[in-house]
Motif scaffolding. Structure first.
Motif, mmCIF file in Angstrom:
data_model
loop_
_atom_site.group_PDB
_atom_site.id
_atom_site.type_symbol
_atom_site.label_atom_id
_atom_site.label_comp_id
_atom_site.label_asym_id
_atom_site.label_seq_id
_atom_site.Cartn_x
_atom_site.Cartn_y
_atom_site.Cartn_z
ATOM 1 N N LEU A 21 0.833 -1.211 0.000
ATOM 2 C CA LEU A 21 0.000 0.000 0.000
ATOM 3 C C LEU A 21 0.867 1.261 0.000
ATOM 4 C CD1 LEU A 21 -2.705 -1.183 2.549
ATOM 5 C CD2 LEU A 21 -3.083 -0.710 0.129
ATOM 6 N N GLY A 22 2.018 1.206 0.703
ATOM 7 C CA GLY A 22 2.940 2.343 0.694
ATOM 8 C C GLY A 22 3.490 2.596 -0.694
ATOM 9 N N PHE A 23 3.795 1.512 -1.409
ATOM 10 C CA PHE A 23 4.301 1.643 -2.777
ATOM 11 C C PHE A 23 3.242 2.244 -3.697
ATOM 12 C CE2 PHE A 23 6.009 -0.217 -6.822
ATOM 13 C CZ PHE A 23 7.221 0.460 -6.792
ATOM 14 N N GLN A 24 1.982 1.888 -3.466
ATOM 15 C CA GLN A 24 0.882 2.502 -4.219
ATOM 16 C C GLN A 24 0.897 4.015 -4.047
ATOM 17 O OE1 GLN A 24 -3.030 1.096 -3.310
ATOM 18 N NE2 GLN A 24 -2.890 -0.699 -4.610
ATOM 19 N N GLY A 63 10.277 11.954 1.632
ATOM 20 C CA GLY A 63 10.161 10.864 2.604
ATOM 21 C C GLY A 63 10.281 11.351 4.033
ATOM 22 N N ILE A 64 11.260 12.202 4.306
ATOM 23 C CA ILE A 64 11.448 12.719 5.670
ATOM 24 C C ILE A 64 10.219 13.509 6.119
ATOM 25 C CG2 ILE A 64 12.766 14.371 7.055
ATOM 26 C CD1 ILE A 64 15.248 13.526 5.519
ATOM 27 N N ALA A 65 9.737 14.421 5.262
ATOM 28 C CA ALA A 65 8.567 15.238 5.611
ATOM 29 C C ALA A 65 7.327 14.369 5.812
ATOM 30 C CB ALA A 65 8.315 16.281 4.515
ATOM 31 N N THR A 66 7.192 13.319 5.001
ATOM 32 C CA THR A 66 6.063 12.395 5.149
ATOM 33 C C THR A 66 6.115 11.682 6.493
ATOM 34 O OG1 THR A 66 5.857 12.062 2.755
ATOM 35 C CG2 THR A 66 4.943 10.348 4.171
ATOM 36 N N ILE A 79 0.556 15.989 11.782
ATOM 37 C CA ILE A 79 -0.900 15.909 11.899
ATOM 38 C C ILE A 79 -1.330 14.504 12.329
ATOM 39 C CG2 ILE A 79 -1.266 15.241 9.480
ATOM 40 C CD1 ILE A 79 -3.460 17.784 11.288
ATOM 41 N N ARG A 80 -0.412 13.514 12.176
ATOM 42 C CA ARG A 80 -0.658 12.114 12.549
ATOM 43 C C ARG A 80 -1.877 11.526 11.830
ATOM 44 N NH1 ARG A 80 1.802 14.428 17.019
ATOM 45 N NH2 ARG A 80 3.398 13.134 18.026
ATOM 46 N N LEU A 81 -1.939 11.813 10.521
ATOM 47 C CA LEU A 81 -2.960 11.256 9.627
ATOM 48 C C LEU A 81 -2.241 10.677 8.407
ATOM 49 C CD1 LEU A 81 -5.681 14.080 9.736
ATOM 50 C CD2 LEU A 81 -5.893 11.792 10.711
ATOM 51 N N PRO A 82 -2.923 9.880 7.580
ATOM 52 C CA PRO A 82 -2.266 9.318 6.389
ATOM 53 C C PRO A 82 -2.010 10.385 5.326
ATOM 54 C CG PRO A 82 -4.586 8.686 6.449
ATOM 55 C CD PRO A 82 -4.293 9.355 7.759
ATOM 56 N N VAL A 83 -0.878 11.065 5.444
ATOM 57 C CA VAL A 83 -0.533 12.180 4.557
ATOM 58 C C VAL A 83 0.801 11.896 3.873
ATOM 59 C CG1 VAL A 83 0.101 14.623 4.477
ATOM 60 C CG2 VAL A 83 -1.782 13.884 5.932
ATOM 61 N N MET A 84 0.838 12.085 2.554
ATOM 62 C CA MET A 84 2.104 12.033 1.805
ATOM 63 C C MET A 84 2.469 13.463 1.451
ATOM 64 S SD MET A 84 2.997 8.797 1.508
ATOM 65 C CE MET A 84 4.186 8.754 0.175
ATOM 66 N N GLY A 370 6.808 6.853 3.028
ATOM 67 C CA GLY A 370 7.901 7.779 3.322
ATOM 68 C C GLY A 370 9.249 7.079 3.338
ATOM 69 N N ILE A 371 9.296 5.882 3.912
ATOM 70 C CA ILE A 371 10.543 5.113 3.954
ATOM 71 C C ILE A 371 10.981 4.734 2.539
ATOM 72 C CG2 ILE A 371 11.580 2.930 4.703
ATOM 73 C CD1 ILE A 371 9.741 3.138 7.212
ATOM 74 N N ILE A 372 10.017 4.332 1.698
ATOM 75 C CA ILE A 372 10.326 3.991 0.299
ATOM 76 C C ILE A 372 10.910 5.205 -0.418
ATOM 77 C CG2 ILE A 372 9.311 3.363 -1.937
ATOM 78 C CD1 ILE A 372 7.257 1.663 -0.313
ATOM 79 N N LEU A 373 10.339 6.390 -0.192
ATOM 80 C CA LEU A 373 10.832 7.606 -0.838
ATOM 81 C C LEU A 373 12.261 7.935 -0.400
ATOM 82 C CD1 LEU A 373 7.632 9.826 -0.642
ATOM 83 C CD2 LEU A 373 8.789 9.133 -2.741
#
Length: 493
Positions: A21-24, A63-66, A79-84, A370-373
Motif C-alpha cells: 500500500l505504501g508503494f501505491q 520521505g522525511i517530511a512524510t 498531523i498524525r494522519l495518512p498524509v504524503m 515515506g521510507i520507500i521515498l
C-alpha cells in the motif's frame, strides 16, 4: 471494559500489506514529485548531474517530511494522519522567475536561502494561518489554483515544442546574413570606417528545425493519448497512476527511436547520501524571502482544507492544536528542503484521494511510503533515470498534470455563487487578469525597481494578492472551515 481496538488511523497492518500500500502511494505521487525539480533544475540551467541530484534530494526530503507528518514528532509537529508530502506546484512560478533572473549555482543558493527562511517563518506563523481561513473562501482558493494551473501549462507546452528562446527558439539567424554582417564588420575596420555598434546583430528569420519537430510532437501525442486511454478504461489504482504509466510508455517509444539512452544512469552511483548545501551556503534576499512566505501562506491555507477533509474521511477530529502541528510541519519540511537543496512542501491531494479509493485509513501506510521515498532518494541512479527522460515525453504528461491543476480550480469555482453575488465575478475576473500579466507581457516590470521583480514576476503571487484583496473588499472576511473542506475534497493536484 474498554475496547483495546486501535483507531483505524493508528492501525499497524502486516508488513507485506504496508509495503504494498505504501508503494501505491509512492506511485500515485511520483510523477508530480519529480516534475518540480526537473522544471527548476532546467530553469537554473544546471548540469544534468545536478538536476539528477535535485530529483534525488526531492525524493529524500519527501520521505522525511512524510514521516514527520504521519508519525508525528513531539506535540509540535505532525498531523498524525495518512498524509504524503510533496513539493507544491504553487511555488513553481515564483521559483522559475527567480531562476531565470539568477541562473546557475548562485541562483540555486538564493532560492534555497529564501526557502529556508520561509520555512522558519511558516513554522512561527502556523497557528495564525490556521485562523485565516475566512480570508480564503472557495472564490479565492479556486481562482488561485486556476492561475497556478494556467501558469504551469506554459511549461508543459514548452516541453512539447521547445523553449521559445535559446537553442530551440522558433527562428534562428540565417547563416548567410551572419556571414555578411561579419564581413561588413571586418570591412569597416579595414577601411577605417567607424566600428559597428557592439550589439548590432542580424535578426532571427529562418525557421529553426530544433523547434517543434513533428517527431517530438508525435511522441508527446502518444503519451497524452495513453494517459487518456488508461484514465478512461482502467479502474481504481491503475487509473490513479495513468500519468506515470503514460510517461513509461513514452520512454519506451523514445528508447525505440533512439531519443533516450541510459548513459547517465550507468555513470551514476548506486548509493549516495544527500549532502546539505550541495551548491554552497545559501544567500538571503529579503524580497525573495517575502515572495516565498506569501507562497507558503497560500500553501498552508490549502493544507488546512486538506487536513480538515482528511479528518472527516478517516473519522478522526482535527482540532486547532492538531491543525497547527500539521501546518508547522509544512514549514519544517520546507526548512529541511532548503537545507537539502530542494523545495517547499505540502500534503499531496492525490494521495488523500487514494485514501478514499482504498478505504485504508492507517497512517502507517504513509509511513511505509515515506521510507520507500527516502530509499529512492539515496539511489542516484533513480534521479539520473528521471533526468534522462526527454522533454517531449514529459510534455504530453505535463499537459495533463498541469491542466488538471487548472481544472481543479474551475471545479472549485463551480460551487461559488455567481448568480446572486455578482461581486464574485469581479474577484475572479480581475485576479485572473493579474495572473496573466507575466505570461502575456513578461517585460511589464522593466521600469519598476529591480528589487521588486521577484515579488511581481509571478502571476501566481499577483493573482493571490489580488484575489484576497478583492474578496475582502467586495465580500469581507467570509470563508469558513466547512467551505475549506468542500474545496479540499474537490482538489486533484
Amino acid at each position: 471494559m474498554a475496547s483495546s481496538t486501535p483507531h483505524p488511523v493508528d492501525e499497524i497492518l502486516p508488513a507485506p500489506k504496508l509495503l504494498g500500500l505504501g508503494f501505491q502511494h509512492v506511485l500515485v505521487m511520483y510523477a508530480g514529485a519529480v516534475a518540480v525539480p526537473l522544471i527548476i533544475g532546467r530553469a537554473l540551467k544546471l548540469d544534468p548531474a545536478d538536476v539528477a541530484f535535485l530529483i534525488s534530494a526531492d525524493l529524500f526530503v519527501c520521505g522525511i517530511a512524510t514521516l514527520i507528518q504521519s508519525l508525528g514528532v513531539t506535540q509540535w509537529f505532525g498531523i498524525r494522519l495518512p498524509v504524503m508530502m510533496g513539493v507544491t506546484f504553487a511555488a513553481v512560478g515564483p521559483m522559475v522567475a527567480m531562476a531565470n533572473a539568477n541562473p546557475g549555482p548562485e541562483g540555486a543558493r538564493a532560492i534555497f536561502g529564501a526557502i529556508m527562511a520561509a520555512g522558519v517563518i511558516s513554522m512561527l506563523i502556523a497557528p495564525l494561518v490556521s485562523k485565516m481561513l475566512r480570508f480564503f473562501p472557495p472564490v479565492v482558493t479556486g481562482t488561485i489554483i486556476l492561475v497556478i494551473g494556467v501558469s504551469l501549462m506554459r511549461i508543459g507546452i514548452n516541453w512539447i515544442f521547445g523553449n521559445p528562446f535559446g537553442p530551440t527558439a522558433p527562428s534562428i539567424v540565417d547563416p548567410a546574413h551572419a556571414e555578411w554582417l561579419a564581413a561588413m564588420k571586418d570591412g569597416a575596420a579595414a577601411a577605417g570606417l567607424p566600428p559597428m555598434p557592439e550589439k548590432l546583430a542580424a535578426a532571427a528569420s529562418v525557421p529553426n528545425p530544433a523547434y517543434a519537430p513533428l517527431g517530438n510532437v508525435a511522441v508527446s501525442a502518444v503519451v497524452l493519448v495513453s494517459i487518456l486511454m488508461i484514465a478512461r478504461f482502467a479502474r481504481g489504482f491503475i487509473a490513479n497512476i495513468s500519468v506515470l504509466l503514460g510517461i513509461v510508455i513514452g520512454c519506451v517509444l523514445a528508447i525505440a527511436i533512439g531519443a533516450m539512452n541510459f548513459d547517465k544512469v550507468a555513470k551514476a552511483d548506486v548509493f549516495a547520501f544527500i549532502t546539505p548545501f550541495h551548491f554552497g551556503m545559501p544567500s538571503f534576499d529579503p524580497v525573495m524571502i517575502l515572495t516565498m512566505v506569501l507562497v507558503m501562506i497560500v500553501v498552508m491555507i490549502e493544507s488546512t482544507g486538506m487536513f480538515l477533509a482528511l479528518g472527516d474521511m478517516t473519522g478522526r477530529r482535527v482540532d486547532q492544536k492538531a491543525l497547527a502541528a500539521g501546518l508547522r510541519t509544512d514549514g519544517l519540511g520546507t526548512l529541511i528542503g532548503g537545507i537539502f537543496n530542494t523545495f517547499p512542501y505540502t500534503s499531496f491531494s492525490q494521495n488523500v484521494g487514494l485514501v478514499g479509493v482504498t478505504g485504508i485509513k492507517s497512517r502507517f501506510v504513509c509511513v511505509a511510503g515515506g521510507i520507500i521515498l527516502i530509499v529512492l532518494g539515496l539511489l542516484p541512479k533513480m534521479g539520473a533515470l528521471v533526468e534522462s527522460i526527454p522533454t517531449m515525453v514529459l510534455g504530453g504528461a505535463g499537459l495533463v498534470m498541469f491542466g488538471m491543476v487548472a481544472a481543479t480550480g474551475v471545479r472549485i469555482l463551480a460551487g461559488v455563487n455567481f448568480t446572486t453575488n455578482r461581486n464574485n465575478l469581479f474577484v475572479v475576473a480581475v485576479s485572473l487578469g493579474f495572473g496573466m500579466i507575466p505570461l502575456v507581457a513578461p517585460n511589464f516590470k522593466q521600469w519598476m525597481p529591480h528589487g521588486l521583480h521577484p515579488l511581481i514576476e509571478s502571476g501566481i503571487l499577483l493573482a493571490s494578492i489580488a484575489a484576497v484583496a478583492l474578496n475582502a473588499f467586495f465580500n469581507g472576511a467570509s470563508g469558513s472551515a466547512e467551505e475549506a473542506k468542500v474545496a479540499a475534497s474537490m482538489a486533484d493536484h
